[in-house]
Design an enzyme around this catalytic site. Structure first.
Site, mmCIF file in Angstrom:
data_model
loop_
_atom_site.group_PDB
_atom_site.id
_atom_site.type_symbol
_atom_site.label_atom_id
_atom_site.label_comp_id
_atom_site.label_asym_id
_atom_site.label_seq_id
_atom_site.Cartn_x
_atom_site.Cartn_y
_atom_site.Cartn_z
ATOM 1 N N ASP A 127 -1.381 0.518 -11.859
ATOM 2 C CA ASP A 127 -1.731 1.936 -11.696
ATOM 3 C C ASP A 127 -0.593 2.689 -11.015
ATOM 4 O O ASP A 127 -0.277 3.825 -11.381
ATOM 5 C CB ASP A 127 -3.014 2.088 -10.856
ATOM 6 C CG ASP A 127 -4.254 2.114 -11.742
ATOM 7 O OD1 ASP A 127 -4.103 1.920 -12.967
ATOM 8 O OD2 ASP A 127 -5.358 2.319 -11.222
ATOM 9 N N ASP B 232 3.784 -6.478 -1.144
ATOM 10 C CA ASP B 232 3.982 -5.241 -0.370
ATOM 11 C C ASP B 232 5.374 -4.667 -0.628
ATOM 12 O O ASP B 232 5.545 -3.447 -0.788
ATOM 13 C CB ASP B 232 3.731 -5.472 1.132
ATOM 14 C CG ASP B 232 4.206 -6.834 1.628
ATOM 15 O OD1 ASP B 232 4.710 -7.620 0.801
ATOM 16 O OD2 ASP B 232 4.088 -7.108 2.831
ATOM 17 N N TYR C 295 -11.399 -11.103 -8.367
ATOM 18 C CA TYR C 295 -12.477 -10.382 -9.060
ATOM 19 C C TYR C 295 -13.481 -11.334 -9.715
ATOM 20 O O TYR C 295 -14.552 -10.916 -10.133
ATOM 21 C CB TYR C 295 -11.908 -9.436 -10.126
ATOM 22 C CG TYR C 295 -11.019 -8.332 -9.566
ATOM 23 C CD1 TYR C 295 -10.919 -8.122 -8.196
ATOM 24 C CD2 TYR C 295 -10.275 -7.506 -10.402
ATOM 25 C CE1 TYR C 295 -10.104 -7.136 -7.673
ATOM 26 C CE2 TYR C 295 -9.467 -6.514 -9.887
ATOM 27 C CZ TYR C 295 -9.372 -6.332 -8.521
ATOM 28 O OH TYR C 295 -8.567 -5.348 -8.009
ATOM 29 N N ASP D 239 -3.728 -5.101 -10.810
ATOM 30 C CA ASP D 239 -4.587 -3.924 -10.938
ATOM 31 C C ASP D 239 -3.955 -2.757 -10.189
ATOM 32 O O ASP D 239 -3.800 -1.644 -10.713
ATOM 33 C CB ASP D 239 -5.968 -4.289 -10.330
ATOM 34 C CG ASP D 239 -7.010 -3.220 -10.552
ATOM 35 O OD1 ASP D 239 -6.726 -2.252 -11.292
ATOM 36 O OD2 ASP D 239 -8.106 -3.335 -9.976
ATOM 37 N N LYS E 193 1.971 -13.154 -2.652
ATOM 38 C CA LYS E 193 1.935 -12.971 -1.200
ATOM 39 C C LYS E 193 2.053 -14.382 -0.607
ATOM 40 O O LYS E 193 1.188 -14.872 0.126
ATOM 41 C CB LYS E 193 0.612 -12.278 -0.827
ATOM 42 C CG LYS E 193 0.504 -11.828 0.605
ATOM 43 C CD LYS E 193 1.374 -10.641 0.947
ATOM 44 C CE LYS E 193 1.260 -10.306 2.419
ATOM 45 N NZ LYS E 193 2.293 -9.380 2.899
#
Ligand code: NAD
Length: 361
Positions: A255, A227, A146, A251, A195
């Site tokens: 959620d 994942d 980001y 992020d 990852k």
């Protein structure tokens, strides 16, 4: 102990829920002989209405001079409020981004707890939800994808976009230290999510987290690919304590973790810098649809105040008293409208605050 707290009531239900959190803090202060000093500042729409900008330099300085910041929420109805006709840098949310940046808040903490009494709101199968869960997602907030370089170009009539994911070892080390410190106050387990099978930034992440782990022999470290973590959160959320991860993974995962609790009005959060300073706020927004009606659930803000006592002031006993008072109120069958279920007693925002205070005293 003297606690200097800057409060940001904000917009919508913000002032109502912050008032209840202050009531709770005052009850704890009285019981344990602390001196809470509050200074309110304006942010978001409330600041736009008075100053024409969502956050003033004076407000930032007031926040900076405190030991911690307790916030309600900011923003209005994004389709009807005149605040959203302003340029993006003058809208309410710009205040939040500005204060996070000004205070160097790089670590975001979001607990996701499934209370036994609210298990019915959990969208997972009963055999999973009945085990309960109590995890905390620790997300890096100021680096990664980001904040990396980005551009969109066109070559030979083909549009192309590039985003870059960069972390240096110091950025990783400081958040890893926070993660391990906080795990020590909890169940002493860190799941570092990356990852590393594909990304260089993740391989560095994993290496630095392992270096930091050497200083915390009492904390168990495991690595998990992002994942797999997304699957495990719905398959077996009880396995997690602290999930430590970079900005974008955090992020998305935070959620997901919030949603499996099923109760937005219960979710606290904190953003910390590399001192004990932090900004504490509920995960939900300003709920303009129910503002001013005494309908808001103040528990997310009250639990954020409890996190403030635990992580900024090391007042673990006082924080436990608040957390236990919340659990007791739920056990006693009291609910605000958002978490109401058959056989319970529905109460408003103020009454919920009063009931929690009674159980603290
Ligand atoms: P929201 O979280 O405010 O509301 C979503 C739904 O949940 C609404 O139906 C609301 O009534 C309900 N709800 C939320 N908190 C509740 C509580 N404590 N008790 C009972 N019900 C509750 O999300 P939204 O409607 O998408 O956003 C409204 C405004 O809040 C927007 O301006 C948005 O930008 C802002 N917002 C601010 C923050 C923040 O201050 N950190 C975070 C998210 C959204």
């Amino acid at each position: 102990m003297e606690l200097k707290i800057t409060c940001i009531p904000g917009d919508g239900i913000g002032p109502e829920i912050v008032a209840e959190a202050k009531k709770t803090l005052d009850a704890v202060a009285e019981k344990y002989g602390h001196d809470m000093q509050y200074t309110d500042i304006l942010m978001g729409g409330a600041s736009i209405d008075v100053h024409g900008v969502p956050l003033t330099d004076e407000a930032v300085e007031t926040a900076r001079s405190a030991d911690a910041v307790l916030m309600g929420s900011i923003g209005g109805d994004t389709t009807t409020s005149p605040w959203y006709k302003l340029a993006p840098n003058l809208r309410p949310e710009a205040g939040l981004l500005a204060i996070r940046k000004a205070l160097n808040l790089f670590a975001n903490l979001r607990p996701a707890v499934l209370y036994e009494e609210l298990a019915g709101a959990c969208p997972l199968k009963t055999e999973i939800s009945e085990k309960g869960f109590d995890m905390l997602i620790m997300r890096e907030l100021t680096g990664g994808l980001y904040f990396g370089e980005r551009r969109t170009t066109e070559e030979n009539g083909v549009r192309k976009a590039v985003d870059t994911l960069t972390y240096d070892e110091n950025e990783i080390r400081r958040i890893a230290i926070k993660g391990f410190d906080i795990a020590r106050k909890r169940k002493k387990k860190v799941t570092s999510v990356d990852k590393a099978n594909v990304l260089d930034s993740s391989r560095l992440w994993r290496a630095v987290v392992e270096e930091v782990a050497k200083d915390y022999p009492d904390v168990t470290l495991e690595h998990m690919l992002v994942d797999n973590c997304a699957m495990q959160l719905v398959k077996d959320p009880a396995q997690f304590d602290v999930i430590l991860t970079e900005n974008m993974f955090g992020d998305i995962l935070s959620d997901e973790a919030s949603m499996v609790t099923g109760s937005i009005g219960m979710l606290a959060s904190a953003s910390l810098n590399d001192t004990k300073f932090g900004l504490y706020e509920p995960s939900h927004g300003s709920a303009p649809d129910i503002a001013g009606k005494d309908l808001a659930n103040p528990i997310a803000t009250i639990l954020s105040a409890s996190m403030m006592l635990r992580y900024s002031f090391d007042l673990d006993k006082e924080a436990d008293v608040i957390d236990n008072a919340v659990k007791q109120v739920l056990k006693d069958g009291y609910r605000t409208g958002d978490i109401m279920s058959d056989g319970c007693t529905q109460v408003g925002c103020k009454k919920m605050g009063d009931l929690i205070v009674e159980r603290i005293k």
